[in-house]
Design a protein around this motif. Structure first.
Motif, PDB file in Angstrom:
ATOM      1  N   LYS A 102     -41.354  -3.002 -26.664  1.00  0.00           N
ATOM      2  CA  LYS A 102     -40.527  -1.976 -26.950  1.00  0.00           C
ATOM      3  C   LYS A 102     -41.253  -0.386 -27.300  1.00  0.00           C
ATOM      4  N   TYR A 103     -40.597   0.254 -26.558  1.00  0.00           N
ATOM      5  CA  TYR A 103     -41.636   1.567 -26.590  1.00  0.00           C
ATOM      6  C   TYR A 103     -40.625   2.430 -27.236  1.00  0.00           C
ATOM      7  N   CYS A 104     -41.063   3.230 -28.246  1.00  0.00           N
ATOM      8  CA  CYS A 104     -40.317   4.200 -29.076  1.00  0.00           C
ATOM      9  C   CYS A 104     -40.827   5.579 -28.697  1.00  0.00           C
ATOM     10  N   TYR A 105     -39.692   6.144 -28.372  1.00  0.00           N
ATOM     11  CA  TYR A 105     -39.911   7.876 -28.082  1.00  0.00           C
ATOM     12  C   TYR A 105     -39.265   8.688 -29.288  1.00  0.00           C
ATOM     13  N   LYS A 106     -40.287   9.726 -29.534  1.00  0.00           N
ATOM     14  CA  LYS A 106     -39.884  10.502 -30.537  1.00  0.00           C
ATOM     15  C   LYS A 106     -39.280   9.830 -32.163  1.00  0.00           C
ATOM     16  N   GLY A 107     -39.788   8.742 -32.130  1.00  0.00           N
ATOM     17  CA  GLY A 107     -39.803   7.870 -33.306  1.00  0.00           C
ATOM     18  C   GLY A 107     -38.266   7.125 -33.558  1.00  0.00           C
ATOM     19  N   HIS A 108     -37.350   7.509 -32.880  1.00  0.00           N
ATOM     20  CA  HIS A 108     -35.941   7.063 -32.799  1.00  0.00           C
ATOM     21  C   HIS A 108     -35.341   6.393 -31.663  1.00  0.00           C
ATOM     22  N   PHE A 109     -35.757   6.926 -30.653  1.00  0.00           N
ATOM     23  CA  PHE A 109     -35.021   6.326 -29.291  1.00  0.00           C
ATOM     24  C   PHE A 109     -35.946   5.206 -28.892  1.00  0.00           C
ATOM     25  N   PHE A 110     -35.734   4.113 -28.226  1.00  0.00           N
ATOM     26  CA  PHE A 110     -36.544   3.217 -27.762  1.00  0.00           C
ATOM     27  C   PHE A 110     -35.898   2.510 -26.336  1.00  0.00           C
TER      28      PHE A 110
END
Length: 179
Positions: A102-110
């Motif tokens: 699971k890769y999180c982008y900007k802390g909220h989107f994944f």
């Protein structure tokens, strides 16, 4: 059998890698969720909605990447004309077990990818069925996207395919609490 063996080896490899990496980035997160699925593709004429729950453990690999281990239950309903005309059971239960990243982008989107095995939750039906492969243990993979809201609430949408002969495909929505 080769698919099953390869999948089991992959599951253990990914788990051991994720747990080995987690020591540097803090404790993992537990994630409890409910799921709703819609069957699409070649099985959509026979099967309809699915509902279930899952437990996911997320192990940090680095600041934005997590290794995941997911266990759950999914019940899939049969369309009423299939029950009457083809003598199918009204529903089938499954236990999907998956590992992934699971890769999180900007802390909220994944974004998330998972591989695993799905087991039937009960014994095979004694009623005739054209689609016997969905009541057997099989390989599963899924691709998903989602958003983690404040206070640990998470929503995700994924495409999932169970690959045994003809692929059993579904779109699933998952709402979870992450702590």
């Amino acid at each position: 059998m080769k698919k099953l063996s390869c999948c089991i080896i992959l599951l253990f490899s990914m788990c051991s890698f994720a747990f080995a990496q987690s020591k540097s980035f803090g404790p993992g997160k537990i994630n409890l969720g409910v799921e709703a699925a819609d069957v699409i593709g070649s099985y959509s004429d026979t099967y309809t909605a699915g509902f279930g729950f899952s437990v996911k453990y997320e192990v940090p690999v680095n600041q934005n990447l997590y290794g995941t281990i997911s266990l759950g239950y999914l019940g899939i309903s049969t369309k009423s004309d299939s029950v009457a005309n083809r003598a199918y059971r009204s529903s089938y239960g499954f236990l999907p077990d998956k590992v992934g990243l699971k890769y999180c982008y900007k802390g909220h989107f994944f974004g998330e990818v998972q591989l695993g095995i799905v087991f039937p939750a009960g014994e095979g039906s004694d009623k005739p069925s054209v689609h016997e492969s969905i009541v057997e243990t099989t390989f599963i993979y899924s691709l998903g996207v989602g958003y983690t809201m404040p206070h640990g609430i998470e929503a995700g949408l994924r495409f999932e395919s169970w690959d045994e002969g003809v692929a059993f495909n579904q779109l699933a929505l998952r709402l979870a609490y992450r702590f």
